[in-house]
Design a protein around this motif. Structure first.
Motif, PDB file in Angstrom:
ATOM      1  N   MET A  35      21.577  80.615 110.039  1.00  0.00           N
ATOM      2  CA  MET A  35      22.071  81.357 111.536  1.00  0.00           C
ATOM      3  C   MET A  35      23.195  82.502 110.861  1.00  0.00           C
ATOM      4  O   MET A  35      24.051  82.328 111.704  1.00  0.00           O
ATOM      5  CB  MET A  35      22.819  80.137 111.468  1.00  0.00           C
ATOM      6  CG  MET A  35      21.714  78.726 111.635  1.00  0.00           C
ATOM      7  SD  MET A  35      23.107  76.939 111.796  1.00  0.00           S
ATOM      8  CE  MET A  35      23.825  77.544 112.551  1.00  0.00           C
ATOM      9  N   LYS A  36      22.782  82.877 109.604  1.00  0.00           N
ATOM     10  CA  LYS A  36      23.967  83.605 109.558  1.00  0.00           C
ATOM     11  C   LYS A  36      23.563  85.491 109.694  1.00  0.00           C
ATOM     12  O   LYS A  36      21.843  86.027 109.251  1.00  0.00           O
ATOM     13  CB  LYS A  36      24.059  83.829 107.218  1.00  0.00           C
ATOM     14  CG  LYS A  36      25.163  84.151 107.144  1.00  0.00           C
ATOM     15  CD  LYS A  36      25.523  84.133 105.717  1.00  0.00           C
ATOM     16  CE  LYS A  36      27.354  85.096 104.848  1.00  0.00           C
ATOM     17  NZ  LYS A  36      27.653  84.794 103.934  1.00  0.00           N
ATOM     18  N   GLU A  37      24.311  85.778 110.216  1.00  0.00           N
ATOM     19  CA  GLU A  37      23.965  87.459 110.242  1.00  0.00           C
ATOM     20  C   GLU A  37      24.218  88.262 109.282  1.00  0.00           C
ATOM     21  O   GLU A  37      22.486  88.753 109.604  1.00  0.00           O
ATOM     22  CB  GLU A  37      25.672  88.314 111.496  1.00  0.00           C
ATOM     23  CG  GLU A  37      25.257  89.378 111.711  1.00  0.00           C
ATOM     24  CD  GLU A  37      27.508  89.514 112.866  1.00  0.00           C
ATOM     25  OE1 GLU A  37      27.716  88.950 112.636  1.00  0.00           O
ATOM     26  OE2 GLU A  37      26.798  90.807 113.444  1.00  0.00           O
ATOM     27  N   SER A  38      24.659  88.120 108.684  1.00  0.00           N
ATOM     28  CA  SER A  38      24.350  89.249 107.598  1.00  0.00           C
ATOM     29  C   SER A  38      23.330  89.346 106.662  1.00  0.00           C
ATOM     30  O   SER A  38      22.419  89.830 105.990  1.00  0.00           O
ATOM     31  CB  SER A  38      25.138  88.821 106.112  1.00  0.00           C
ATOM     32  OG  SER A  38      25.843  87.661 106.124  1.00  0.00           O
ATOM     33  N   ASN A  39      22.249  88.212 107.191  1.00  0.00           N
ATOM     34  CA  ASN A  39      20.892  87.482 106.410  1.00  0.00           C
ATOM     35  C   ASN A  39      19.803  88.259 107.018  1.00  0.00           C
ATOM     36  O   ASN A  39      18.887  88.333 106.399  1.00  0.00           O
ATOM     37  CB  ASN A  39      20.844  85.780 105.803  1.00  0.00           C
ATOM     38  CG  ASN A  39      21.252  85.733 105.430  1.00  0.00           C
ATOM     39  OD1 ASN A  39      21.957  86.242 104.610  1.00  0.00           O
ATOM     40  ND2 ASN A  39      21.094  84.020 104.964  1.00  0.00           N
ATOM     41  N   TYR A  40      20.299  88.869 108.395  1.00  0.00           N
ATOM     42  CA  TYR A  40      19.289  89.821 108.858  1.00  0.00           C
ATOM     43  C   TYR A  40      19.401  90.757 109.006  1.00  0.00           C
ATOM     44  O   TYR A  40      20.271  91.926 108.607  1.00  0.00           O
ATOM     45  CB  TYR A  40      19.157  89.160 110.286  1.00  0.00           C
ATOM     46  CG  TYR A  40      18.487  88.156 111.129  1.00  0.00           C
ATOM     47  CD1 TYR A  40      17.855  87.602 111.185  1.00  0.00           C
ATOM     48  CD2 TYR A  40      20.169  87.217 111.022  1.00  0.00           C
ATOM     49  CE1 TYR A  40      17.334  86.265 111.254  1.00  0.00           C
ATOM     50  CE2 TYR A  40      19.456  85.577 111.232  1.00  0.00           C
ATOM     51  CZ  TYR A  40      18.027  85.417 110.953  1.00  0.00           C
ATOM     52  OH  TYR A  40      17.998  84.081 111.389  1.00  0.00           O
ATOM     53  N   ASP A  41      18.189  91.694 108.804  1.00  0.00           N
ATOM     54  CA  ASP A  41      18.026  93.361 108.073  1.00  0.00           C
ATOM     55  C   ASP A  41      18.161  94.295 109.189  1.00  0.00           C
ATOM     56  O   ASP A  41      18.099  95.357 109.569  1.00  0.00           O
ATOM     57  CB  ASP A  41      16.911  93.621 107.380  1.00  0.00           C
ATOM     58  CG  ASP A  41      17.050  92.753 106.172  1.00  0.00           C
ATOM     59  OD1 ASP A  41      16.424  92.222 105.716  1.00  0.00           O
ATOM     60  OD2 ASP A  41      18.352  92.719 105.904  1.00  0.00           O
ATOM     61  N   TYR A  42      17.216  93.592 110.778  1.00  0.00           N
ATOM     62  CA  TYR A  42      16.364  94.781 111.195  1.00  0.00           C
ATOM     63  C   TYR A  42      17.539  94.313 112.780  1.00  0.00           C
ATOM     64  O   TYR A  42      17.481  92.700 113.251  1.00  0.00           O
ATOM     65  CB  TYR A  42      15.327  94.601 111.608  1.00  0.00           C
ATOM     66  CG  TYR A  42      14.576  95.088 110.623  1.00  0.00           C
ATOM     67  CD1 TYR A  42      14.657  95.999 109.948  1.00  0.00           C
ATOM     68  CD2 TYR A  42      13.920  94.455 109.586  1.00  0.00           C
ATOM     69  CE1 TYR A  42      14.378  96.661 109.247  1.00  0.00           C
ATOM     70  CE2 TYR A  42      13.843  95.321 108.377  1.00  0.00           C
ATOM     71  CZ  TYR A  42      13.363  95.785 107.794  1.00  0.00           C
ATOM     72  OH  TYR A  42      12.623  96.806 107.358  1.00  0.00           O
ATOM     73  N   TRP A  43      17.694  94.571 113.768  1.00  0.00           N
ATOM     74  CA  TRP A  43      18.811  93.961 115.128  1.00  0.00           C
ATOM     75  C   TRP A  43      18.032  95.475 116.485  1.00  0.00           C
ATOM     76  O   TRP A  43      18.190  96.551 116.359  1.00  0.00           O
ATOM     77  CB  TRP A  43      20.432  94.403 115.415  1.00  0.00           C
ATOM     78  CG  TRP A  43      20.725  93.453 114.089  1.00  0.00           C
ATOM     79  CD1 TRP A  43      20.910  93.475 112.048  1.00  0.00           C
ATOM     80  CD2 TRP A  43      21.218  92.724 114.173  1.00  0.00           C
ATOM     81  NE1 TRP A  43      21.481  92.354 112.239  1.00  0.00           N
ATOM     82  CE2 TRP A  43      21.467  91.946 113.183  1.00  0.00           C
ATOM     83  CE3 TRP A  43      21.692  91.632 115.588  1.00  0.00           C
ATOM     84  CZ2 TRP A  43      22.225  90.448 113.291  1.00  0.00           C
ATOM     85  CZ3 TRP A  43      21.892  90.763 115.272  1.00  0.00           C
ATOM     86  CH2 TRP A  43      22.799  90.037 113.784  1.00  0.00           C
ATOM     87  N   GLY A  44      18.279  94.742 117.041  1.00  0.00           N
ATOM     88  CA  GLY A  44      17.280  95.068 118.455  1.00  0.00           C
ATOM     89  C   GLY A  44      19.348  95.584 118.720  1.00  0.00           C
ATOM     90  O   GLY A  44      20.624  95.858 118.376  1.00  0.00           O
ATOM     91  N   GLN A  45      19.074  96.936 119.813  1.00  0.00           N
ATOM     92  CA  GLN A  45      20.601  97.859 120.391  1.00  0.00           C
ATOM     93  C   GLN A  45      21.040  96.223 121.520  1.00  0.00           C
ATOM     94  O   GLN A  45      22.292  97.235 122.139  1.00  0.00           O
ATOM     95  CB  GLN A  45      19.989  98.450 121.549  1.00  0.00           C
ATOM     96  CG  GLN A  45      19.819  98.550 123.271  1.00  0.00           C
ATOM     97  CD  GLN A  45      18.185  97.426 123.085  1.00  0.00           C
ATOM     98  OE1 GLN A  45      17.248  97.799 122.020  1.00  0.00           O
ATOM     99  NE2 GLN A  45      17.548  97.513 124.153  1.00  0.00           N
ATOM    100  N   GLY A  46      20.584  95.412 122.217  1.00  0.00           N
ATOM    101  CA  GLY A  46      21.039  94.943 122.610  1.00  0.00           C
ATOM    102  C   GLY A  46      21.220  95.025 124.019  1.00  0.00           C
ATOM    103  O   GLY A  46      20.677  95.721 125.113  1.00  0.00           O
TER     104      GLY A  46
END
Length: 123
Positions: free
Chosen positions: A105-116
């Motif tokens: 549930m923690k944002e900082s644990n995710y390594d890859y992100w889309g553009q939104g």
């Protein structure tokens, strides 16, 4: 290693429905847990929900439980967010995210992100 692209956002009236998609690159998609976050103007990025890489368990923040459903299609490298009974408070930019292994549930644990993708719910 992983590129994520969200789509499906738009304008919808309160009480309506919208389905977001997140397309992921790579052939090891099934090894990644996936999540949706959102960020409204002037507010911090907020966890919406996640789906795990192994059992496919889903998790949701309290404000969307019973209204939103996360699913994934590993054969298509896709994750989805079905949003029903939308409220103006759901208005935000929605982001998909990926992490190798365990969901979080923690944002900082995710390594890859889309553009939104922008979701706007009118009253």
């Amino acid at each position: 290693q992983v590129h994520l692209v969200e789509s499906g956002g738009g304008l919808v009236q309160a009480g309506g429905s919208l389905k977001l998609s997140c397309a992921a690159s790579g052939r090891t998609f099934s090894n990644y847990s996936m999540a949706w976050f959102r960020q409204a103007p002037g507010k911090e990025r907020e966890f919406v929900g996640a789906i795990s890489y192994r059992a496919g368990n889903t998790y949701y923040t309290n404000s969307v439980k019973g209204r939103f459903t996360i699913s994934r299609d590993n054969a298509r490298n896709m994750m989805y967010l079905q949003m029903n009974s939308l409220k103006p408070e759901d208005t935000a930019v929605y982001y998909c995210a990926a992490v190798l292994g365990l969901a979080s549930m923690k944002e900082s644990n995710y390594d890859y992100w889309g553009q939104g993708t922008q979701v706007t719910v009118s009253s």
